[in-house]
Write a protein that holds these residues in place. Sequence first.
Motif, PDB file in Angstrom:
ATOM      1  N   VAL A 167       0.878  -1.178   0.000  1.00  0.00           N
ATOM      2  CA  VAL A 167       0.000   0.000   0.000  1.00  0.00           C
ATOM      3  C   VAL A 167       0.907   1.217   0.000  1.00  0.00           C
ATOM      4  O   VAL A 167       1.644   1.467   0.953  1.00  0.00           O
ATOM      5  N   ILE A 168       0.864   1.963  -1.092  1.00  0.00           N
ATOM      6  CA  ILE A 168       1.805   3.059  -1.332  1.00  0.00           C
ATOM      7  C   ILE A 168       1.066   4.395  -1.354  1.00  0.00           C
ATOM      8  O   ILE A 168      -0.063   4.485  -1.849  1.00  0.00           O
ATOM      9  N   GLY A 169       1.717   5.429  -0.842  1.00  0.00           N
ATOM     10  CA  GLY A 169       1.222   6.789  -1.004  1.00  0.00           C
ATOM     11  C   GLY A 169       2.091   7.510  -2.026  1.00  0.00           C
ATOM     12  O   GLY A 169       3.113   6.992  -2.462  1.00  0.00           O
ATOM     13  N   CYS A 170       1.693   8.701  -2.410  1.00  0.00           N
ATOM     14  CA  CYS A 170       2.518   9.472  -3.342  1.00  0.00           C
ATOM     15  C   CYS A 170       2.299  10.958  -3.110  1.00  0.00           C
ATOM     16  O   CYS A 170       1.349  11.364  -2.448  1.00  0.00           O
ATOM     17  N   ALA A 176       0.942  10.859 -17.462  1.00  0.00           N
ATOM     18  CA  ALA A 176       2.150  11.121 -18.245  1.00  0.00           C
ATOM     19  C   ALA A 176       3.427  10.909 -17.445  1.00  0.00           C
ATOM     20  O   ALA A 176       4.391  10.297 -17.926  1.00  0.00           O
ATOM     21  N   ASP A 177       3.465  11.399 -16.211  1.00  0.00           N
ATOM     22  CA  ASP A 177       4.687  11.361 -15.414  1.00  0.00           C
ATOM     23  C   ASP A 177       4.711  10.266 -14.364  1.00  0.00           C
ATOM     24  O   ASP A 177       5.732  10.069 -13.694  1.00  0.00           O
ATOM     25  N   GLY A 178       3.617   9.553 -14.182  1.00  0.00           N
ATOM     26  CA  GLY A 178       3.569   8.471 -13.215  1.00  0.00           C
ATOM     27  C   GLY A 178       3.553   8.967 -11.779  1.00  0.00           C
ATOM     28  O   GLY A 178       3.099  10.071 -11.479  1.00  0.00           O
ATOM     29  N   MET A 179       4.087   8.127 -10.890  1.00  0.00           N
ATOM     30  CA  MET A 179       4.131   8.437  -9.454  1.00  0.00           C
ATOM     31  C   MET A 179       5.399   9.207  -9.136  1.00  0.00           C
ATOM     32  O   MET A 179       6.488   8.846  -9.591  1.00  0.00           O
ATOM     33  N   THR A 180       5.266  10.249  -8.326  1.00  0.00           N
ATOM     34  CA  THR A 180       6.421  11.065  -7.942  1.00  0.00           C
ATOM     35  C   THR A 180       6.373  11.391  -6.452  1.00  0.00           C
ATOM     36  O   THR A 180       5.325  11.313  -5.820  1.00  0.00           O
ATOM     37  N   ALA A 181       7.545  11.762  -5.917  1.00  0.00           N
ATOM     38  CA  ALA A 181       7.680  12.114  -4.502  1.00  0.00           C
ATOM     39  C   ALA A 181       8.512  13.384  -4.394  1.00  0.00           C
ATOM     40  O   ALA A 181       9.202  13.771  -5.348  1.00  0.00           O
ATOM     41  N   ASP A 185      15.185  10.026  -1.276  1.00  0.00           N
ATOM     42  CA  ASP A 185      15.269   8.818  -0.459  1.00  0.00           C
ATOM     43  C   ASP A 185      13.904   8.153  -0.314  1.00  0.00           C
ATOM     44  O   ASP A 185      13.788   6.924  -0.337  1.00  0.00           O
ATOM     45  N   ASP A 186      12.873   8.960  -0.167  1.00  0.00           N
ATOM     46  CA  ASP A 186      11.517   8.429  -0.072  1.00  0.00           C
ATOM     47  C   ASP A 186      11.128   7.750  -1.381  1.00  0.00           C
ATOM     48  O   ASP A 186      10.503   6.676  -1.375  1.00  0.00           O
ATOM     49  N   ALA A 187      11.493   8.350  -2.511  1.00  0.00           N
ATOM     50  CA  ALA A 187      11.203   7.745  -3.813  1.00  0.00           C
ATOM     51  C   ALA A 187      11.894   6.392  -3.954  1.00  0.00           C
ATOM     52  O   ALA A 187      11.312   5.440  -4.486  1.00  0.00           O
ATOM     53  N   ALA A 188      13.130   6.279  -3.457  1.00  0.00           N
ATOM     54  CA  ALA A 188      13.866   5.011  -3.528  1.00  0.00           C
ATOM     55  C   ALA A 188      13.157   3.929  -2.721  1.00  0.00           C
ATOM     56  O   ALA A 188      13.078   2.763  -3.139  1.00  0.00           O
ATOM     57  N   LYS A 208      -3.557  14.992  -5.025  1.00  0.00           N
ATOM     58  CA  LYS A 208      -2.267  14.587  -5.590  1.00  0.00           C
ATOM     59  C   LYS A 208      -2.342  14.327  -7.088  1.00  0.00           C
ATOM     60  O   LYS A 208      -1.320  14.364  -7.778  1.00  0.00           O
ATOM     61  N   LEU A 209      -3.549  14.051  -7.599  1.00  0.00           N
ATOM     62  CA  LEU A 209      -3.692  13.739  -9.019  1.00  0.00           C
ATOM     63  C   LEU A 209      -3.570  15.007  -9.865  1.00  0.00           C
ATOM     64  O   LEU A 209      -4.099  16.051  -9.504  1.00  0.00           O
ATOM     65  N   GLY A 210      -2.860  14.884 -10.965  1.00  0.00           N
ATOM     66  CA  GLY A 210      -2.635  16.029 -11.833  1.00  0.00           C
ATOM     67  C   GLY A 210      -1.431  16.848 -11.440  1.00  0.00           C
ATOM     68  O   GLY A 210      -1.136  17.864 -12.074  1.00  0.00           O
ATOM     69  N   HIS A 211      -0.707  16.425 -10.389  1.00  0.00           N
ATOM     70  CA  HIS A 211       0.485  17.143  -9.918  1.00  0.00           C
ATOM     71  C   HIS A 211       1.709  16.243 -10.051  1.00  0.00           C
ATOM     72  O   HIS A 211       1.613  15.022  -9.956  1.00  0.00           O
ATOM     73  N   THR A 212       2.862  16.872 -10.243  1.00  0.00           N
ATOM     74  CA  THR A 212       4.119  16.133 -10.369  1.00  0.00           C
ATOM     75  C   THR A 212       5.151  16.723  -9.429  1.00  0.00           C
ATOM     76  O   THR A 212       5.417  17.917  -9.461  1.00  0.00           O
TER      77      THR A 212
END
Length: 250
Positions: A167-170, A176-181, A185-188, A208-212
């Motif tokens: 279960v992941i948050g973002c 277009a850009d997928g999941m980002t943080a 380190d959190d992204a890793a 969070k949707l529509g934001h990168t």
Amino acid sequence: MNRHRLITKIVRDSGAATVQDLAGLTGASEMTIRRDLDILAGQGVLERVRGGARTLLLRGEEPPFALRAHEAVDAKRRIAAEVSALIADGETVLLDSGTTCLEVARLLRERPVTVLPLSLQAIHLLGETPGPAKLVVPGGQPRTGEGALTGPLTLASLAALRFDTAVIGCCGLTAADGMTAYDLDDAAVKKASIASARRTVLATDGSKLGHTAYAYVGSVDLLHTLVTDTTAPADEVTALERAGAVVKTV
């Protein structure tokens, strides 16, 4: 308290606000507003200044955990309920850090599942009272102010285990850009979490949707299910579904 949430939003959106402005916008007395600001400043949500308060955030900066904990609480609880319903008894569950995943932890502690949480808050919540959930604690270094576990020990813990569900948050999600943080380190850790699980459920409110954010986590096709709320932009939801994501809106 709803007034605290409103004050937090006003200060965050405006950058700063006076006691008089906040009293007018909330209908509370100036004395009450001053007490509210003192409480919120003590929680690290805003900075108290003479005559009012100002935001602690810079443009593009991640809002602190204490601030996010006051935002979209009802939506996060609905999302958590839907995520919990997707998890079967007996599963092994990897639970990401963040305020939405903390709500998931509140529900999973009453379930016969095995949970490895990636935040100090969730570890404390799952460990404070005996229950049917089995707690597994990873290694790692907590991020200051966040409690999210990161670093080599966290990555090693994830590499050594396999889970039924992650279960992941973002911090950001687009087709277009997928999941980002916001944090590298959190992204890793999120990448390693996805790699260690049979399926990935992304739990995030519609803001969070529509934001990168700037740290890339992965493409949409890594997701099995996205659980979000009705504030999610309809065009982005459609784009994510076209990209192959199963979207559940609550």
